[in-house]
Motif scaffolding. Structure first.
Motif, short mmCIF file in Angstrom:
data_model
loop_
_atom_site.label_atom_id
_atom_site.label_comp_id
_atom_site.label_asym_id
_atom_site.label_seq_id
_atom_site.Cartn_x
_atom_site.Cartn_y
_atom_site.Cartn_z
N ASP A 97 0.83 -1.20 0.00
CA ASP A 97 0.00 0.00 0.00
C ASP A 97 0.86 1.25 0.00
OD1 ASP A 97 0.89 0.39 2.62
OD2 ASP A 97 -0.94 -0.39 3.54
N SER A 98 0.23 2.42 0.08
CA SER A 98 0.94 3.70 -0.03
C SER A 98 1.89 3.94 1.14
CB SER A 98 -0.07 4.85 -0.12
OG SER A 98 -0.93 4.85 1.01
N ASP A 99 1.68 3.25 2.25
CA ASP A 99 2.56 3.41 3.41
C ASP A 99 3.71 2.42 3.40
OD1 ASP A 99 0.92 5.42 4.45
OD2 ASP A 99 -0.40 3.96 5.41
#
Length: 532
Positions: A97-99
């Protein structure tokens, strides 16, 4: 029967029900996902070895459907070596994911054809180490208890590099249909006695049904203050968390429809002995729980009624749902109305953080739509609730079919359900009539007092009677005071056999809410050649 390391045995009632309810094209998509963020980021080889041990330990994971010589299906269990060599195993890059964390919701299972195998395994790697493991297990061979057992076993084995998966004492073959005949017969008869005089239908709104039904759904992650309040509410009422949610659904339906007595559908795993909870097998059966309520009930009193009714049903054990539903839909038990439970509830509490991939992880509320093939003979409910409870988190999903969402949106129904849960926890002495749910509009035009418990819509009833091509005009009434059901009089354009006409009405009525097949029928033949 055993041959060359293989076994073949008869399907049990839960499997036979699934085969009856699911078409051949639907079966590969009936999957139980076991999604595990792997402890310690093991190697692909270690994961493959552990999954192989799982397959060797559980007959259900090395099974497939095979045609029986006498017709129908049987369960073939391969030898551990054959099953492991034929394992559907694939390696993919882990979704990030984006993290920068592994996105467990970015994984979807593959179809598994039960005629070919029971299991597929996908591992998701990052930096040559496994971050996620997904087992897709055919629902023909496993149930929800099996799903969590597999998660727990997989997690334990991958946490310890030296761990070995030991076969449990109880296997799928121990639940073979031909081993359970006597108990199944007795238990099915017990369910018949329980449901013989129970209400048969709870009409939300009236109207025709489509072969493919659109479902509106709303999903909510409960606020933390309500999650912490639920255990206190259960203890105050003296019922289980499951019974609390079942009571909330009962109250929601009661207020919407005006029906205090109803039957709801739930799933039972048919496991009563400790050893049975260590077996991977498809044992989940649909159970239909009658609740006889009264308008004067308090919330606490209705909760006690629901709890006791559930305990009575759980004590019966494995039964033949297919036979039970066939019996319920034949006269005189049918009483003119196809059997349809008021609502369905599925409640699952996770084991050690097992997360199902379809649950929301961000927004506290979601709306979505689905499509489902209509199957009246499966006795599906038009309103269904799923509750998934994780440590510190509870996610609820409410699904409504057209007869319900046409009267009220799934989102509003879910809001009213949550308000009902809050009322149960905070005001147990509240009267049922004061539960914060608004009744559906138009209930006053439906006729009550039919012995089946189903209210009747006058317009829909007239349309049913006039639907036969020979019938020119029709009328009906309840005589006397509903004790003998519906008495109908029709004028036909040609001589018509009453039994044939009643069969035609029965077939058509299954797709219609708010109608009852007449118990008595008078036919007059119109002389179309006579002068006016």
């Amino acid at each position: 029967m055993t041959q060359f390391g293989q076994q073949v045995f008869a399907l049990n009632p839960a499997q036979l029900r699934a085969l009856k309810n699911w078409t051949p094209s639907e079966r590969p998509h009936k999957i139980l996902p076991v999604l595990l963020p792997t402890p310690g980021n093991p190697s692909v080889g270690r994961v493959r070895d552990v999954v192989g041990q799982l397959i060797g330990a559980h007959q259900a994971l090395r099974s497939r459907l095979v045609a029986a010589d006498t017709g129908g299906w049987q369960q073939l269990v391969l030898s551990p070596q054959e099953a492991v060599e034929g394992l559907d195993f694939a390696v993919h890059d882990a979704p990030i994911d984006s993290d920068g964390a592994v996105d467990v919701l970015g994984v979807r299972h593959d179809a598994v054809d039960p005629e070919e195998r029971a299991l597929a395994c996908r591992v998701y790697t990052s930096g040559e180490r496994v971050r996620l493991v997904l087992l897709s297990v055919s629902h023909l061979f496993a149930d929800g208890v099996s799903q969590q057992l597999l998660y727990r076993t997989l997690d334990t084995a991958l946490s310890d590099p030296a761990a070995q998966v030991a076969p449990p004492a109880t296997q799928a073959a121990d639940f073979a249909g031909d081993l359970m005949t006597a108990a199944m017969r007795s238990n099915t008869d017990a369910w018949k006695n329980l449901l013989r005089s129970a209400p048969r239908a709870c009409v939300f709104t009236t109207g025709p049904r489509d072969p493919q039904e659109e479902i509106h759904a709303a999903q909510l992650t409960l606020p933390k203050d309500l999650v912490s309040e639920l255990p206190r509410g259960s203890r105050a009422l003296g019922v289980s968390p499951y019974a609390l949610w079942a009571t909330a659904m009962n109250l929601l339906v009661s207020r919407c429809t005006g029906a205090d007595s109803m039957v709801f559908k739930t799933q039972m795993a048919n496991r009563t002995r400790p050893a049975e909870f260590e077996a991977v097998a498809q044992l989940a059966q649909a159970a239909f729980i009658p609740v006889i309520g009264d308008r004067s009930d308090t919330v606490k009193g209705r909760a006690a009624t629901v709890f006791e009714a559930g305990l009575q049903g759980q004590g019966i054990g494995m039964h033949d749902t297919v036979e039970l539903l066939d019996w319920l839909d034949h006269e005189p038990v049918r009483r003119g109305v196809a059997f349809r439970p008021a609502f369905e509830i599925n409640y699952a509490a996770s084991i050690r953080g097992a997360r199902l991939p379809q649950l929301s992880r961000g927004s506290p509320r979601q709306e979505f739509r689905e499509s489902q093939r209509a199957d009246p003979q499966a006795a599906g409910a038009d309103l269904a609730l799923a509750v998934w409870q994780e440590p510190g988190t509870t996610v609820v999903t409410l699904r409504a079919k057209r007869p319900v969402w046409r009267a009220r949106s799934a989102v509003r129904l879910l809001d009213e359900l949550i308000a009902t849960v809050e009322a149960i926890c905070r005001e147990p002495d509240l009267k049922v009539v004061d539960v914060p749910v608004t009744p559906f509009q138009g209930r006053e035009r439906l006729l009550g007092s039919h012995p089946s418990g189903a209210p009747i819509d006058r317009d829909q009833m007239s349309r049913l009677l006039l639907a036969h091509p020979h019938v020119r005009s029709a009328g009906f009434g309840l005589y006397p005071c509903g004790a003998t059901g519906v008495h109908a009089t029709v004028i036909a354009g040609r001589p018509t056999d009453p039994a044939e006409l009643l069969r035609a009405y029965t077939e058509r009525q299954r797709w219609t809410d708010g109608t009852v097949v007449p118990a008595e029928l008078e036919i007059s033949v119109l002389d179309e050649g006579a002068s006016g």
